[in-house]
Design a protein around this motif. Structure first.
Motif, PDB file in Angstrom:
ATOM      1  N   LYS A  60       4.033 -13.065 -13.675  1.00 52.99           N
ATOM      2  CA  LYS A  60       2.942 -13.781 -14.356  1.00 52.99           C
ATOM      3  C   LYS A  60       2.849 -13.278 -15.802  1.00 52.99           C
ATOM      4  CE  LYS A  60      -0.707 -10.490 -13.158  1.00 52.99           C
ATOM      5  NZ  LYS A  60      -2.052 -10.309 -12.568  1.00 52.99           N
ATOM      6  N   GLN A  61       2.225 -14.076 -16.626  1.00 56.27           N
ATOM      7  CA  GLN A  61       2.003 -13.694 -18.033  1.00 56.27           C
ATOM      8  C   GLN A  61       0.664 -14.323 -18.501  1.00 56.27           C
ATOM      9  OE1 GLN A  61       5.395 -15.134 -20.240  1.00 56.27           O
ATOM     10  NE2 GLN A  61       4.893 -17.283 -19.898  1.00 56.27           N
ATOM     11  N   PRO A  62      -0.008 -13.651 -19.480  1.00 58.98           N
ATOM     12  CA  PRO A  62      -1.328 -14.182 -19.908  1.00 58.98           C
ATOM     13  C   PRO A  62      -1.190 -15.476 -20.724  1.00 58.98           C
ATOM     14  CG  PRO A  62      -0.728 -12.225 -21.195  1.00 58.98           C
ATOM     15  CD  PRO A  62       0.321 -12.392 -20.165  1.00 58.98           C
ATOM     16  N   GLY A  63      -2.261 -16.255 -20.693  1.00 59.35           N
ATOM     17  CA  GLY A  63      -2.321 -17.478 -21.474  1.00 59.35           C
ATOM     18  C   GLY A  63      -1.667 -18.657 -20.784  1.00 59.35           C
TER      19      GLY A  63
ATOM     20  N   PHE B 284       7.381 -20.134 -18.592  1.00 54.59           N
ATOM     21  CA  PHE B 284       8.586 -19.281 -18.595  1.00 54.59           C
ATOM     22  C   PHE B 284       9.788 -20.186 -18.906  1.00 54.59           C
ATOM     23  CE2 PHE B 284       5.714 -16.771 -16.001  1.00 54.59           C
ATOM     24  CZ  PHE B 284       6.002 -15.468 -16.338  1.00 54.59           C
ATOM     25  N   THR B 285      10.479 -19.863 -19.961  1.00 53.42           N
ATOM     26  CA  THR B 285      11.663 -20.634 -20.338  1.00 53.42           C
ATOM     27  C   THR B 285      12.972 -19.925 -19.940  1.00 53.42           C
ATOM     28  OG1 THR B 285      11.619 -19.607 -22.547  1.00 53.42           O
ATOM     29  CG2 THR B 285      10.469 -21.719 -22.275  1.00 53.42           C
TER      30      THR B 285
ATOM     31  N   VAL C 144      12.007 -23.608  -9.098  1.00 51.42           N
ATOM     32  CA  VAL C 144      10.855 -22.757  -9.435  1.00 51.42           C
ATOM     33  C   VAL C 144       9.641 -23.651  -9.670  1.00 51.42           C
ATOM     34  CG1 VAL C 144      12.165 -20.845 -10.428  1.00 51.42           C
ATOM     35  CG2 VAL C 144      11.458 -22.773 -11.904  1.00 51.42           C
ATOM     36  N   GLN C 145       8.462 -23.037  -9.424  1.00 51.65           N
ATOM     37  CA  GLN C 145       7.186 -23.705  -9.705  1.00 51.65           C
ATOM     38  C   GLN C 145       6.364 -22.788 -10.602  1.00 51.65           C
ATOM     39  OE1 GLN C 145       4.772 -25.335  -6.414  1.00 51.65           O
ATOM     40  NE2 GLN C 145       3.002 -24.205  -7.266  1.00 51.65           N
ATOM     41  N   GLN C 146       5.788 -23.356 -11.705  1.00 52.55           N
ATOM     42  CA  GLN C 146       4.941 -22.590 -12.633  1.00 52.55           C
ATOM     43  C   GLN C 146       3.530 -23.229 -12.622  1.00 52.55           C
ATOM     44  OE1 GLN C 146       6.602 -21.133 -16.417  1.00 52.55           O
ATOM     45  NE2 GLN C 146       8.460 -22.384 -15.941  1.00 52.55           N
ATOM     46  N   ASP C 147       2.536 -22.316 -12.534  1.00 53.02           N
ATOM     47  CA  ASP C 147       1.144 -22.767 -12.460  1.00 53.02           C
ATOM     48  C   ASP C 147       0.315 -22.018 -13.519  1.00 53.02           C
ATOM     49  OD1 ASP C 147       1.228 -24.471  -9.908  1.00 53.02           O
ATOM     50  OD2 ASP C 147       2.004 -22.568  -9.146  1.00 53.02           O
ATOM     51  N   VAL C 148      -0.657 -22.766 -14.120  1.00 51.90           N
ATOM     52  CA  VAL C 148      -1.597 -22.178 -15.062  1.00 51.90           C
ATOM     53  C   VAL C 148      -2.977 -22.185 -14.384  1.00 51.90           C
ATOM     54  CG1 VAL C 148      -2.718 -22.346 -17.329  1.00 51.90           C
ATOM     55  CG2 VAL C 148      -0.302 -23.036 -17.037  1.00 51.90           C
ATOM     56  N   LEU C 149      -3.512 -20.946 -14.184  1.00 49.62           N
ATOM     57  CA  LEU C 149      -4.789 -20.806 -13.494  1.00 49.62           C
ATOM     58  C   LEU C 149      -5.836 -20.253 -14.467  1.00 49.62           C
ATOM     59  CD1 LEU C 149      -3.723 -19.245 -10.038  1.00 49.62           C
ATOM     60  CD2 LEU C 149      -4.051 -21.662 -10.618  1.00 49.62           C
ATOM     61  N   GLU C 150      -7.044 -20.730 -14.241  1.00 52.04           N
ATOM     62  CA  GLU C 150      -8.193 -20.244 -15.018  1.00 52.04           C
ATOM     63  C   GLU C 150      -9.225 -19.708 -14.032  1.00 52.04           C
ATOM     64  OE1 GLU C 150     -11.440 -22.709 -17.162  1.00 52.04           O
ATOM     65  OE2 GLU C 150      -9.833 -22.388 -18.681  1.00 52.04           O
ATOM     66  N   PHE C 151      -9.699 -18.474 -14.303  1.00 51.01           N
ATOM     67  CA  PHE C 151     -10.618 -17.801 -13.382  1.00 51.01           C
ATOM     68  C   PHE C 151     -11.458 -16.814 -14.187  1.00 51.01           C
ATOM     69  CE2 PHE C 151      -6.416 -15.919 -13.460  1.00 51.01           C
ATOM     70  CZ  PHE C 151      -6.637 -14.625 -13.862  1.00 51.01           C
TER      71      PHE C 151
ATOM     72  N   VAL D  80      16.280 -22.302 -15.843  1.00 45.40           N
ATOM     73  CA  VAL D  80      15.661 -21.122 -16.416  1.00 45.40           C
ATOM     74  C   VAL D  80      16.521 -19.862 -16.262  1.00 45.40           C
ATOM     75  CG1 VAL D  80      13.299 -21.986 -16.214  1.00 45.40           C
ATOM     76  CG2 VAL D  80      14.376 -20.741 -14.285  1.00 45.40           C
ATOM     77  N   MET D  81      17.645 -19.945 -15.510  1.00 46.40           N
ATOM     78  CA  MET D  81      18.535 -18.800 -15.344  1.00 46.40           C
ATOM     79  C   MET D  81      19.908 -19.272 -14.843  1.00 46.40           C
ATOM     80  SD  MET D  81      17.362 -16.983 -11.742  1.00 46.40           S
ATOM     81  CE  MET D  81      18.870 -16.060 -11.640  1.00 46.40           C
ATOM     82  N   THR D  82      20.854 -18.403 -14.970  1.00 47.41           N
ATOM     83  CA  THR D  82      22.189 -18.699 -14.464  1.00 47.41           C
ATOM     84  C   THR D  82      22.235 -18.323 -12.987  1.00 47.41           C
ATOM     85  OG1 THR D  82      23.141 -18.244 -16.651  1.00 47.41           O
ATOM     86  CG2 THR D  82      24.632 -18.219 -14.726  1.00 47.41           C
ATOM     87  N   VAL D  83      22.446 -19.329 -12.155  1.00 46.13           N
ATOM     88  CA  VAL D  83      22.459 -19.111 -10.697  1.00 46.13           C
ATOM     89  C   VAL D  83      23.874 -18.695 -10.270  1.00 46.13           C
ATOM     90  CG1 VAL D  83      22.003 -20.132  -8.443  1.00 46.13           C
ATOM     91  CG2 VAL D  83      20.686 -20.860 -10.459  1.00 46.13           C
ATOM     92  N   PRO D  84      24.008 -17.573  -9.618  1.00 43.24           N
ATOM     93  CA  PRO D  84      25.342 -17.141  -9.194  1.00 43.24           C
ATOM     94  C   PRO D  84      25.913 -18.068  -8.115  1.00 43.24           C
ATOM     95  CG  PRO D  84      23.688 -15.718  -8.223  1.00 43.24           C
ATOM     96  CD  PRO D  84      22.947 -16.628  -9.171  1.00 43.24           C
TER      97      PRO D  84
END
Length: 244
Positions: free
Chosen positions: A31-34, A38-39, A59-66, A99-103
């Motif tokens: 996770k990361q703030p804001g 993730f690129t 992959v799944q990316q979610d932005v949560l506010e709490f 988002v990454m090189t898959v082996p």
């Protein structure tokens, strides 16, 4: 507070695009703030499970506010929402290779069969080791055992030696078996002692020789001889009585 988290999952159908409805069990990576996507997650490779390889991953990316702080769940499973009911501000799904090189998945190499020679060498058959043959003991030679007559056998009795006197010969009465000495005068026929003459038949008649050839010759001669001996004995007794 606002944070952006990223989850890794394997698609239910690898041929369909990544989506919440096509996601299997999701695993939290980071996770990361804001509100920032993730690129590149190459730095997160150590967090990627070792079984991840090849296509079919997303992959799944979610932005949560709490308010305050929020503990991101380790796993998500469609269609369950985030626990604690934070506000979902944004969400996106991507193929993992974006988002990454898959082996690549390591493929098990198929062993190349070894071609057999056209004329395989003959297989040598091991020579059996001869076993020790037990020595044969010599068979003892049986000794000569004197034969024994079988039980119940009759041992023949040697036949008696026939007398030298021919069958049917007549011994004159009064004669004895003593041979007269040379030069002495033999007693006259029909006498038993010297000087005594037997009356009656001084010269007994010898049976006709022709009877010897008949079947009753032997029997007749034996009977005649016995009769002569009996008559001679009676005459001797009478002569002695007269002399007395």
């Amino acid at each position: 507070m606002t944070e952006t988290g990223i989850y890794l999952y394997r698609k239910v159908d690898a041929q369909k695009p990544a989506a919440w409805e096509n996601s299997g069990k999701q695993t939290f990576l980071a996770k990361q703030p804001g509100h920032q996507w993730f690129t590149d997650v190459t730095s997160l490779v150590p967090l990627v499970p070792f079984e991840v390889c090849g296509p079919g991953w997303a992959v799944q990316q979610d932005v949560l506010e709490f308010e305050g702080t929020y503990e991101w769940p380790k796993n998500l499973l469609y269609p369950e929402p985030f626990p604690g009911n934070p506000k979902l501000k944004a969400s996106q799904h991507q193929e993992l290779e974006e988002v990454m090189t898959v082996p690549e998945c390591a493929s098990t190499p198929t062993p190349t069969p070894t071609p057999e020679p056209a004329n395989p060498p003959p297989t040598s058959t091991p020579t059996p080791t001869p076993t020790d043959t037990p020595s044969q003991k010599p068979t003892p030679t049986p000794t000569d055992t004197p034969s024994r007559p079988p039980a119940g056998a009759v041992t023949p009795t040697p036949a008696a030696t026939p007398s030298e006197t021919p069958a049917g010969s007549v011994t004159p009465p009064g004669s004895n078996s003593t041979t007269p000495a040379p030069g002495s005068t033999p007693p006259a026929p029909g006498t038993t002692d010297p000087g005594i003459q037997v009356a009656g038949n001084p010269s007994p008649r010898v049976p006709d020789a022709g009877l010897a050839h008949t079947g009753a010759g032997g029997t007749w001669l034996a009977a005649a001889g016995a009769a002569i001996l009996a008559v001679g004995a009676v005459l001797v007794v009478i002569a002695r009585r007269r002399k007395a």
